[in-house]
Design a protein around this motif. Structure first.
Motif, PDB file in Angstrom:
ATOM      1  N   HIS A   5       0.832  -1.212   0.000  1.00 40.37           N
ATOM      2  CA  HIS A   5       0.000   0.000   0.000  1.00 40.37           C
ATOM      3  C   HIS A   5       0.864   1.258   0.000  1.00 40.37           C
ATOM      4  O   HIS A   5       0.498   2.267  -0.626  1.00 40.37           O
ATOM      5  CB  HIS A   5      -0.926  -0.008   1.215  1.00 40.37           C
ATOM      6  N   SER A 101     -12.509  12.244   5.331  1.00 42.17           N
ATOM      7  CA  SER A 101     -13.593  11.346   4.942  1.00 42.17           C
ATOM      8  C   SER A 101     -14.330  11.861   3.712  1.00 42.17           C
ATOM      9  O   SER A 101     -14.762  11.081   2.857  1.00 42.17           O
ATOM     10  CB  SER A 101     -14.570  11.177   6.109  1.00 42.17           C
ATOM     11  N   SER A 104     -12.069  11.153   0.579  1.00 44.60           N
ATOM     12  CA  SER A 104     -12.077   9.734   0.246  1.00 44.60           C
ATOM     13  C   SER A 104     -13.402   9.315  -0.381  1.00 44.60           C
ATOM     14  O   SER A 104     -13.424   8.591  -1.382  1.00 44.60           O
ATOM     15  CB  SER A 104     -11.803   8.908   1.508  1.00 44.60           C
ATOM     16  N   LYS A 206      -6.759   6.388  -0.733  1.00 45.80           N
ATOM     17  CA  LYS A 206      -7.732   5.347  -0.405  1.00 45.80           C
ATOM     18  C   LYS A 206      -8.950   5.420  -1.320  1.00 45.80           C
ATOM     19  O   LYS A 206      -9.489   4.394  -1.752  1.00 45.80           O
ATOM     20  CB  LYS A 206      -8.167   5.478   1.059  1.00 45.80           C
ATOM     21  N   GLN A 219     -16.166   2.035   3.627  1.00 43.23           N
ATOM     22  CA  GLN A 219     -15.059   1.382   4.329  1.00 43.23           C
ATOM     23  C   GLN A 219     -13.731   2.073   4.033  1.00 43.23           C
ATOM     24  O   GLN A 219     -12.885   2.214   4.915  1.00 43.23           O
ATOM     25  CB  GLN A 219     -14.997  -0.093   3.935  1.00 43.23           C
ATOM     26  N   ALA A 220     -13.555   2.495   2.781  1.00 44.48           N
ATOM     27  CA  ALA A 220     -12.329   3.204   2.403  1.00 44.48           C
ATOM     28  C   ALA A 220     -12.216   4.525   3.159  1.00 44.48           C
ATOM     29  O   ALA A 220     -11.123   4.917   3.587  1.00 44.48           O
ATOM     30  CB  ALA A 220     -12.304   3.456   0.903  1.00 44.48           C
ATOM     31  N   THR A 222     -13.446   5.170   6.142  1.00 45.28           N
ATOM     32  CA  THR A 222     -13.087   4.852   7.527  1.00 45.28           C
ATOM     33  C   THR A 222     -11.605   4.537   7.649  1.00 45.28           C
ATOM     34  O   THR A 222     -10.910   5.024   8.553  1.00 45.28           O
ATOM     35  CB  THR A 222     -13.916   3.652   8.033  1.00 45.28           C
ATOM     36  N   ARG A 223     -11.095   3.702   6.728  1.00 50.23           N
ATOM     37  CA  ARG A 223      -9.675   3.354   6.762  1.00 50.23           C
ATOM     38  C   ARG A 223      -8.798   4.587   6.534  1.00 50.23           C
ATOM     39  O   ARG A 223      -7.726   4.723   7.145  1.00 50.23           O
ATOM     40  CB  ARG A 223      -9.369   2.299   5.698  1.00 50.23           C
ATOM     41  N   VAL A 226      -8.555   6.548   9.812  1.00 45.42           N
ATOM     42  CA  VAL A 226      -7.738   5.842  10.804  1.00 45.42           C
ATOM     43  C   VAL A 226      -6.254   5.935  10.440  1.00 45.42           C
ATOM     44  O   VAL A 226      -5.411   6.302  11.274  1.00 45.42           O
ATOM     45  CB  VAL A 226      -8.172   4.366  10.907  1.00 45.42           C
ATOM     46  N   ILE A 227      -5.926   5.608   9.194  1.00 41.09           N
ATOM     47  CA  ILE A 227      -4.521   5.650   8.762  1.00 41.09           C
ATOM     48  C   ILE A 227      -3.990   7.080   8.797  1.00 41.09           C
ATOM     49  O   ILE A 227      -2.843   7.324   9.198  1.00 41.09           O
ATOM     50  CB  ILE A 227      -4.392   5.057   7.343  1.00 41.09           C
TER      51      ILE A 227
END
Length: 244
Positions: A5, A101, A104, A206, A219-220, A222-223, A226-227
């Motif tokens: 990644h 968010s 993304s 993402k 989901q992307a 959210t990730r 977080v990242i």
């Protein structure tokens, strides 16, 4: 998987920073993103920073109850804490949740609806057109947002200390002005630039590489948050270790 990644992220950045086809179109997008990322977030940052400054003042006053310590030290500690850490980092974490968010989801939706594929078929550098204006806007606007956050935190500390009686306004202002080191603002601005880059580039990565449908887009997002938050805290540690 981590290296996969990360490599994918670096390859995307290589595409992003290719020479734009038409600067005029990019300039319009940059102005639009500056309004979305910076101006649109100022209200939230003002509210959060003001309350953080007020709470910090009361907590510092509670912990420094001593006849040997002047009350002006409360303002000095609050000033340095907000400039070096709370102002840049809290603002970045808040914007990562709000702006990250959104970026993304926006780019991810374009990917799953094949709009990005259509841009690439037309010969347009989709990565540059969609992501570069966001990165430039984030890097430019984040220092401005951090300056506003620091100012509001100091004002909030003044109001919080005065209203609760934790410290008088005069002592607090003296503390803010005492032993000020301009280099602390340099550190805050360096952090802000790096945070602005992370807030825009990580969610864009993402979203750009999402596969599937609406569920995967969520989901992307959210990730990405977080990242991005982890990357902000890691870069906070590294910059602090290098500069202080």
């Amino acid at each position: 998987m981590i290296f996969y990644h990360f490599g994918e992220y670096l390859l995307l950045l290589k595409k992003v920073f290719k020479k734009p086809e038409k600067w005029k179109i990019y300039w319009k997008e940059i102005l639009h993103e500056m309004n979305e990322i910076g101006v649109g977030s100022i209200g939230l940052i003002v509210i959060i920073s003001t309350f953080i400054g007020a709470v910090m003042t009361m907590q510092i006053a509670f912990q420094l109850v001593s006849d040997l310590i002047p009350n002006s030290i409360i303002g000095q500690i609050n000033r340095d804490s907000n400039i070096l850490e709370l102002g840049p980092t809290i603002s970045a974490l808040v914007l990562m949740g709000k702006v990250g968010s959104s970026i993304s989801s926006q780019i991810g939706s374009m990917r799953v609806t094949e709009q990005i594929d259509a841009l690439e078929i037309m010969g347009i550098n989709a990565a540059g057109y969609l992501i570069l204006p966001k990165i430039v806007a984030g890097v430019v606007m984040m220092p401005i947002v951090v300056i506003i956050a620091i100012f509001c935190a100091l004002v909030g500390g003044l109001l919080g200390g005065s209203l609760t009686g934790a410290v008088s306004a005069g002592d607090y202002i003296i503390g803010i002005r005492e032993s000020f080191k301009g280099f602390t603002m340099v550190v805050a601005m360096v952090k802000a630039v790096f945070y602005g880059f992370i807030i825009t580039s990580v969610p864009a990565h993402k979203g750009f590489h999402v596969r599937g449908g609406a569920l995967e887009v969520g989901q992307a997002g959210t990730r990405a948050v977080v990242i991005g938050c982890i990357a902000i805290l890691a870069s906070d540690y590294i910059i602090t270790a290098l500069l202080l």
